[in-house]
Design a protein around this motif. Structure first.
Motif, PDB file in Angstrom:
ATOM      1  N   LEU A  20      -0.923   9.407   5.531  1.00 14.68           N
ATOM      2  CA  LEU A  20      -2.121   9.218   4.721  1.00 14.68           C
ATOM      3  C   LEU A  20      -2.086   7.764   4.251  1.00 14.68           C
ATOM      4  O   LEU A  20      -1.373   7.425   3.306  1.00 14.68           O
ATOM      5  CB  LEU A  20      -2.124  10.160   3.520  1.00 14.68           C
ATOM      6  CG  LEU A  20      -2.093  11.650   3.832  1.00 14.68           C
ATOM      7  CD1 LEU A  20      -1.718  12.451   2.600  1.00 14.68           C
ATOM      8  CD2 LEU A  20      -3.418  12.094   4.381  1.00 14.68           C
ATOM      9  N   ARG A  21      -2.809   6.911   4.934  1.00 16.62           N
ATOM     10  CA  ARG A  21      -2.773   5.468   4.644  1.00 16.62           C
ATOM     11  C   ARG A  21      -3.496   5.153   3.340  1.00 16.62           C
ATOM     12  O   ARG A  21      -4.541   5.718   3.037  1.00 16.62           O
ATOM     13  CB  ARG A  21      -3.436   4.687   5.779  1.00 16.62           C
ATOM     14  CG  ARG A  21      -2.770   4.879   7.114  1.00 16.62           C
ATOM     15  CD  ARG A  21      -1.723   3.852   7.362  1.00 16.62           C
ATOM     16  NE  ARG A  21      -1.104   4.089   8.665  1.00 16.62           N
ATOM     17  CZ  ARG A  21       0.135   3.781   8.941  1.00 16.62           C
ATOM     18  NH1 ARG A  21       0.885   3.202   8.051  1.00 16.62           N
ATOM     19  NH2 ARG A  21       0.620   4.035  10.133  1.00 16.62           N
ATOM     20  N   ASP A  22      -2.913   4.245   2.567  1.00  9.34           N
ATOM     21  CA  ASP A  22      -3.471   3.746   1.316  1.00  9.34           C
ATOM     22  C   ASP A  22      -3.925   4.893   0.403  1.00  9.34           C
ATOM     23  O   ASP A  22      -5.042   4.908  -0.113  1.00  9.34           O
ATOM     24  CB  ASP A  22      -4.618   2.769   1.597  1.00  9.34           C
ATOM     25  CG  ASP A  22      -4.881   1.829   0.429  1.00  9.34           C
ATOM     26  OD1 ASP A  22      -4.056   1.780  -0.512  1.00  9.34           O
ATOM     27  OD2 ASP A  22      -5.918   1.143   0.456  1.00  9.34           O
ATOM     28  N   ALA A  23      -3.013   5.831   0.198  1.00  8.15           N
ATOM     29  CA  ALA A  23      -3.328   7.052  -0.553  1.00  8.15           C
ATOM     30  C   ALA A  23      -3.797   6.770  -1.980  1.00  8.15           C
ATOM     31  O   ALA A  23      -4.624   7.508  -2.526  1.00  8.15           O
ATOM     32  CB  ALA A  23      -2.118   7.977  -0.576  1.00  8.15           C
ATOM     33  N   GLN A  57       3.522   6.395  12.721  1.00 10.70           N
ATOM     34  CA  GLN A  57       4.574   5.393  12.597  1.00 10.70           C
ATOM     35  C   GLN A  57       4.390   4.600  11.313  1.00 10.70           C
ATOM     36  O   GLN A  57       3.285   4.153  11.016  1.00 10.70           O
ATOM     37  CB  GLN A  57       4.568   4.452  13.803  1.00 10.70           C
ATOM     38  CG  GLN A  57       4.981   5.136  15.076  1.00 10.70           C
ATOM     39  CD  GLN A  57       4.876   4.231  16.297  1.00 10.70           C
ATOM     40  OE1 GLN A  57       4.342   3.139  16.236  1.00 10.70           O
ATOM     41  NE2 GLN A  57       5.391   4.719  17.409  1.00 10.70           N
ATOM     42  N   GLY A  58       5.474   4.429  10.587  1.00  9.28           N
ATOM     43  CA  GLY A  58       5.410   3.711   9.318  1.00  9.28           C
ATOM     44  C   GLY A  58       5.527   4.679   8.158  1.00  9.28           C
ATOM     45  O   GLY A  58       6.307   5.609   8.184  1.00  9.28           O
ATOM     46  N   GLY A  59       4.737   4.448   7.154  1.00  5.99           N
ATOM     47  CA  GLY A  59       4.791   5.279   5.958  1.00  5.99           C
ATOM     48  C   GLY A  59       5.769   4.716   4.951  1.00  5.99           C
ATOM     49  O   GLY A  59       6.718   4.010   5.306  1.00  5.99           O
ATOM     50  N   THR A  61       0.851  -1.184   0.000  1.00  2.00           N
ATOM     51  CA  THR A  61       0.000   0.000   0.000  1.00  2.00           C
ATOM     52  C   THR A  61       0.885   1.232   0.000  1.00  2.00           C
ATOM     53  O   THR A  61       2.029   1.193   0.456  1.00  2.00           O
ATOM     54  CB  THR A  61      -0.939   0.049   1.236  1.00  2.00           C
ATOM     55  OG1 THR A  61      -0.145   0.080   2.422  1.00  2.00           O
ATOM     56  CG2 THR A  61      -1.898  -1.125   1.253  1.00  2.00           C
ATOM     57  N   ILE A  62       0.355   2.310  -0.526  1.00  2.33           N
ATOM     58  CA  ILE A  62       1.097   3.565  -0.583  1.00  2.33           C
ATOM     59  C   ILE A  62       0.645   4.419   0.593  1.00  2.33           C
ATOM     60  O   ILE A  62      -0.464   4.948   0.604  1.00  2.33           O
ATOM     61  CB  ILE A  62       0.864   4.281  -1.927  1.00  2.33           C
ATOM     62  CG1 ILE A  62       1.346   3.386  -3.065  1.00  2.33           C
ATOM     63  CG2 ILE A  62       1.563   5.631  -1.946  1.00  2.33           C
ATOM     64  CD1 ILE A  62       1.013   3.887  -4.445  1.00  2.33           C
ATOM     65  N   ASP A  63       1.518   4.509   1.585  1.00  2.00           N
ATOM     66  CA  ASP A  63       1.235   5.248   2.816  1.00  2.00           C
ATOM     67  C   ASP A  63       2.149   6.471   2.847  1.00  2.00           C
ATOM     68  O   ASP A  63       3.344   6.360   3.114  1.00  2.00           O
ATOM     69  CB  ASP A  63       1.478   4.354   4.034  1.00  2.00           C
ATOM     70  CG  ASP A  63       0.587   3.120   4.033  1.00  2.00           C
ATOM     71  OD1 ASP A  63      -0.551   3.212   3.536  1.00  2.00           O
ATOM     72  OD2 ASP A  63       1.026   2.070   4.535  1.00  2.00           O
ATOM     73  N   LEU A 121      -8.257  14.644   4.601  1.00  2.00           N
ATOM     74  CA  LEU A 121      -7.533  13.823   5.568  1.00  2.00           C
ATOM     75  C   LEU A 121      -6.221  14.493   5.974  1.00  2.00           C
ATOM     76  O   LEU A 121      -5.863  14.510   7.160  1.00  2.00           O
ATOM     77  CB  LEU A 121      -7.276  12.434   4.986  1.00  2.00           C
ATOM     78  CG  LEU A 121      -6.595  11.421   5.893  1.00  2.00           C
ATOM     79  CD1 LEU A 121      -7.365  11.214   7.193  1.00  2.00           C
ATOM     80  CD2 LEU A 121      -6.446  10.095   5.161  1.00  2.00           C
ATOM     81  N   ALA A 122      -5.503  15.067   5.026  1.00  2.00           N
ATOM     82  CA  ALA A 122      -4.249  15.756   5.335  1.00  2.00           C
ATOM     83  C   ALA A 122      -4.497  16.927   6.276  1.00  2.00           C
ATOM     84  O   ALA A 122      -3.746  17.138   7.236  1.00  2.00           O
ATOM     85  CB  ALA A 122      -3.571  16.239   4.051  1.00  2.00           C
TER      86      ALA A 122
END
Length: 161
Positions: free
Chosen positions: A36-39, A69-71, A18-20, A50-51
């Motif tokens: 921004l999860r699953d952009a 955390q993550g991305g 997924t693109i986070d 969301l941003a």
């Protein structure tokens, strides 16, 4: 481009599914990068809303750990503060960060009619991609920037749902 949606795990590249997108937000306590999860599954309006909501939560100190955390890829925009260009530092283990400068107008001669040249106004913006060469080499980074430029120059390519 899925090829730049990778992280470095210390031993090698790890392709992400997924693109986070991490967005840099300045707060009183320093910089934080909510995600921004699953952009890729969202439209521009949803991403913008969301941003905005995540940036407010970040400034209010109310982000949950799973929200920062993550991305897989970071974006830092100092253009809104009048900065034309800058280089941003990668957030490990991510492989890339895109530094976005201020949008500005510039007059240029129209290229379509050499016999009767006319001035046209163009919107310009400088971006700089910092990448971890172990997983995103210069050739791949250049291809990413070419695609990014093509998408910005043809906004109809974006989904607006």
């Amino acid at each position: 481009m899925p090829e730049v949606n990778v992280t470095w795990d210390g031993e090698g590249a790890r392709q992400l599914h997924t693109i986070d997108i991490s967005i840099a937000v300045a707060t009183d306590r320093g910089l934080i990068t909510p995600i921004l999860r699953d952009a890729a599954a969202k439209g521009l309006q949803e991403i913008a809303a969301l941003a905005k909501a995540l940036a407010k939560k970040a400034r209010d100190g109310k982000l949950l750990p799973e929200e920062y955390q993550g991305g897989s890829f970071s974006i830092s925009n100092l253009g809104m503060f009048g900065i034309n260009a800058f280089s941003a530092v990668i957030n490990p283990p991510q492989a890339c960060i895109l530094a976005v400068g201020q949008s500005r107008s510039e007059l240029r001669l129209a290229e379509d009619n050499e016999e009767d040249p006319k001035l046209q106004q163009h919107q310009l913006m400088q971006v700089t991609l910092s990448s971890d060469g172990r997983v995103v080499d210069d050739e791949l980074a250049s291809k990413f920037l070419e695609n990014f430029k093509a998408n910005l120059e043809n906004p109809a390519r974006f989904s607006l749902h």
